[in-house]
Design an enzyme around this catalytic site. Structure first.
Site, PDB file in Angstrom:
ATOM      1  N   THR A  20       0.799  -1.231   0.000  1.00  0.00           N
ATOM      2  CA  THR A  20       0.000   0.000   0.000  1.00  0.00           C
ATOM      3  C   THR A  20       0.833   1.283   0.000  1.00  0.00           C
ATOM      4  O   THR A  20       0.302   2.362   0.270  1.00  0.00           O
ATOM      5  CB  THR A  20      -0.929   0.030   1.233  1.00  0.00           C
ATOM      6  OG1 THR A  20      -0.139   0.119   2.429  1.00  0.00           O
ATOM      7  CG2 THR A  20      -1.814  -1.203   1.295  1.00  0.00           C
ATOM      8  N   TYR A  57       3.915   5.693   5.101  1.00  0.00           N
ATOM      9  CA  TYR A  57       3.242   5.822   3.810  1.00  0.00           C
ATOM     10  C   TYR A  57       2.170   6.915   3.906  1.00  0.00           C
ATOM     11  O   TYR A  57       0.995   6.649   4.180  1.00  0.00           O
ATOM     12  CB  TYR A  57       2.601   4.497   3.380  1.00  0.00           C
ATOM     13  CG  TYR A  57       3.578   3.347   3.226  1.00  0.00           C
ATOM     14  CD1 TYR A  57       4.951   3.563   3.150  1.00  0.00           C
ATOM     15  CD2 TYR A  57       3.121   2.030   3.158  1.00  0.00           C
ATOM     16  CE1 TYR A  57       5.845   2.505   3.007  1.00  0.00           C
ATOM     17  CE2 TYR A  57       4.005   0.978   3.001  1.00  0.00           C
ATOM     18  CZ  TYR A  57       5.365   1.218   2.934  1.00  0.00           C
ATOM     19  OH  TYR A  57       6.238   0.163   2.796  1.00  0.00           O
ATOM     20  N   GLN A 184      11.375  -8.452   5.263  1.00  0.00           N
ATOM     21  CA  GLN A 184      10.788  -7.831   4.071  1.00  0.00           C
ATOM     22  C   GLN A 184      11.903  -7.073   3.351  1.00  0.00           C
ATOM     23  O   GLN A 184      12.505  -6.165   3.915  1.00  0.00           O
ATOM     24  CB  GLN A 184       9.662  -6.872   4.426  1.00  0.00           C
ATOM     25  CG  GLN A 184       8.980  -6.308   3.186  1.00  0.00           C
ATOM     26  CD  GLN A 184       7.805  -5.409   3.519  1.00  0.00           C
ATOM     27  OE1 GLN A 184       7.632  -4.360   2.929  1.00  0.00           O
ATOM     28  NE2 GLN A 184       6.992  -5.827   4.469  1.00  0.00           N
ATOM     29  N   TYR A 212       9.278  -7.043  -1.514  1.00  0.00           N
ATOM     30  CA  TYR A 212       8.548  -5.851  -1.953  1.00  0.00           C
ATOM     31  C   TYR A 212       9.079  -5.365  -3.297  1.00  0.00           C
ATOM     32  O   TYR A 212      10.142  -5.755  -3.748  1.00  0.00           O
ATOM     33  CB  TYR A 212       8.573  -4.743  -0.896  1.00  0.00           C
ATOM     34  CG  TYR A 212       9.888  -4.031  -0.636  1.00  0.00           C
ATOM     35  CD1 TYR A 212      10.377  -3.061  -1.509  1.00  0.00           C
ATOM     36  CD2 TYR A 212      10.615  -4.282   0.526  1.00  0.00           C
ATOM     37  CE1 TYR A 212      11.554  -2.375  -1.246  1.00  0.00           C
ATOM     38  CE2 TYR A 212      11.794  -3.604   0.804  1.00  0.00           C
ATOM     39  CZ  TYR A 212      12.256  -2.643  -0.093  1.00  0.00           C
ATOM     40  OH  TYR A 212      13.428  -1.967   0.180  1.00  0.00           O
ATOM     41  N   SER A 213       8.274  -4.544  -3.940  1.00  0.00           N
ATOM     42  CA  SER A 213       8.594  -4.005  -5.271  1.00  0.00           C
ATOM     43  C   SER A 213       8.768  -5.127  -6.286  1.00  0.00           C
ATOM     44  O   SER A 213       9.718  -5.135  -7.081  1.00  0.00           O
ATOM     45  CB  SER A 213       9.850  -3.124  -5.218  1.00  0.00           C
ATOM     46  OG  SER A 213       9.869  -2.208  -6.286  1.00  0.00           O
ATOM     47  N   LEU A 215       7.287  -5.635  -8.944  1.00  0.00           N
ATOM     48  CA  LEU A 215       7.253  -5.124 -10.317  1.00  0.00           C
ATOM     49  C   LEU A 215       8.195  -3.939 -10.499  1.00  0.00           C
ATOM     50  O   LEU A 215       8.069  -3.177 -11.458  1.00  0.00           O
ATOM     51  CB  LEU A 215       5.816  -4.738 -10.700  1.00  0.00           C
ATOM     52  CG  LEU A 215       4.832  -5.903 -10.795  1.00  0.00           C
ATOM     53  CD1 LEU A 215       3.419  -5.402 -11.060  1.00  0.00           C
ATOM     54  CD2 LEU A 215       5.261  -6.899 -11.863  1.00  0.00           C
ATOM     55  N   GLY A 288       2.171  -3.747  -5.423  1.00  0.00           N
ATOM     56  CA  GLY A 288       1.409  -2.535  -5.194  1.00  0.00           C
ATOM     57  C   GLY A 288       0.246  -2.414  -6.152  1.00  0.00           C
ATOM     58  O   GLY A 288       0.279  -2.926  -7.278  1.00  0.00           O
TER      59      GLY A 288
END
Length: 331
Positions: A20, A57, A184, A212-213, A215, A288
């Site tokens: 998110t 965030y 993570q 994470y990330s 893409l 995401g």
């Protein structure tokens, strides 16, 4: 979806999760709150359970959106949120300014106890499934940080303990004082550093790996127009990975894997997520999404099955077209 267990916690979740960061708006050129809430609901409807967020965030904005989206559905979600990037105090080490507010790396006991209460309030829940130290704090002993996390778990306010953006040495130090259920770290087709650094430790200690990330901030979602511009505070505007030249090289990569994508009947984004899951380096691929359409596309990657030959084809194309194009960068 393939399911995994988060370390020794007993928590089970599918191998694709929702991230998110972009929903918070910060460093992503703003956000659409209604679309973000719909994306969270669409993810749950599609079988995604683990939803990753953090106070940083949007200075609590992403957590508040998640709390609204989970009204009446809290039992369907595994919430992962974080601590250690703070703006209620100027203790620790200054890290960055967000919307004119100085943010510090700080993992002292009192600060963690303050943070968890703020997150519980924003998330509208009385427990957090996975609580992660967001960035490590050189000014606080790991034993103090881990002691606070263990106490929160004993109190029932958190169910599992995680660490993020951590060195192998610091991860080993955490393990001296208690169990770590998950790490993570950044991981994708073009970000594989953890395979040789952190993964051996995680395998030895049965620690889940959240990547994470997946893409690469959208870079691996499919061919990108070299003329596309990023607006506002969107971090991609100044990121060399998104240069016109790099986008052209990625275009050649996508052209080579197009026959595989067509045969599998999926999108490029789904192909990259499926590769990440099939690779086996991460337990959960965090993806995401800011719209329901993106959320459903990500979840749909669970139906894309890659053979060893398919994975080898993707790897070979990456080596030919990407090579040493991308250097490590911190997100």
């Amino acid at each position: 979806m393939k399911t995994i267990q988060l370390g020794h916690s007993g928590l089970q979740c599918p191998a694709i999760g929702l991230g998110t960061w972009a929903m918070g708006g910060w460093m992503w050129g703003g956000s659409d709150d209604a679309a973000a809430i719909d994306a969270i609901c669409a993810s749950l409807d599609a079988g995604i359970r683990l939803i990753d967020t953090a106070p940083a965030y949007g200075l609590g904005h992403a957590e508040r959106l998640l709390g609204k989206a989970l009204k009446g559905r809290r039992h369907q979600a595994i919430i992962a949120t974080k601590c250690g990037l703070v703006w209620h105090t100027r203790e620790g080490t200054h890290f960055f300014d967000e919307a004119g507010v100085p943010v510090y790396r700080h993992l002292a006991r009192a600060s963690i106890f303050h943070e968890v209460e703020q997150s519980l309030m924003r998330l509208q829940t009385d427990y957090i499934d996975l609580y992660i130290t967001h960035w490590q704090d050189a000014t606080t002993p790991v034993t103090e940080t881990m002691g606070a996390l263990l106490d929160l778990r004993a109190q029932g306010k958190i169910r599992a303990i995680g660490v993020s953006n951590v060195s192998p040495e610091t991860l080993q130090e955490y393990l001296e004082y208690g169990p770590v259920d998950a790490i993570q770290e950044r991981y994708s087709l073009i970000d594989r550093e953890i395979e040789s650094t952190l993964l051996p430790i995680c395998t030895e200690h049965q620690i889940a790996v959240l990547g994470y990330s997946s893409l690469a901030m959208g870079l691996l979602a499919g061919p990108m127009d070299p003329a596309r511009q990023f607006s506002g505070d969107d971090q991609r505007a100044g990121n060399p990975r998104f240069s016109a030249g790099n986008r052209a090289k990625l275009g050649a990569f996508f052209q080579e894997v197009e026959p595989l994508r067509e045969r599998l009947g999926c999108t490029f984004a789904q192909l990259m997520i499926a590769w990440t899951v099939a690779r086996g380096a991460v337990s959960v691929a965090l993806c995401g999404a800011r719209t329901p359409q993106q959320a459903l596309q990500n979840a749909g990657a669970a139906t894309v099955a890659l053979t060893d030959a398919d994975q080898a084809l993707v790897d070979g194309a990456a080596q030919r077209h990407l090579g040493q194009l991308f250097t490590p960068c911190s997100l």
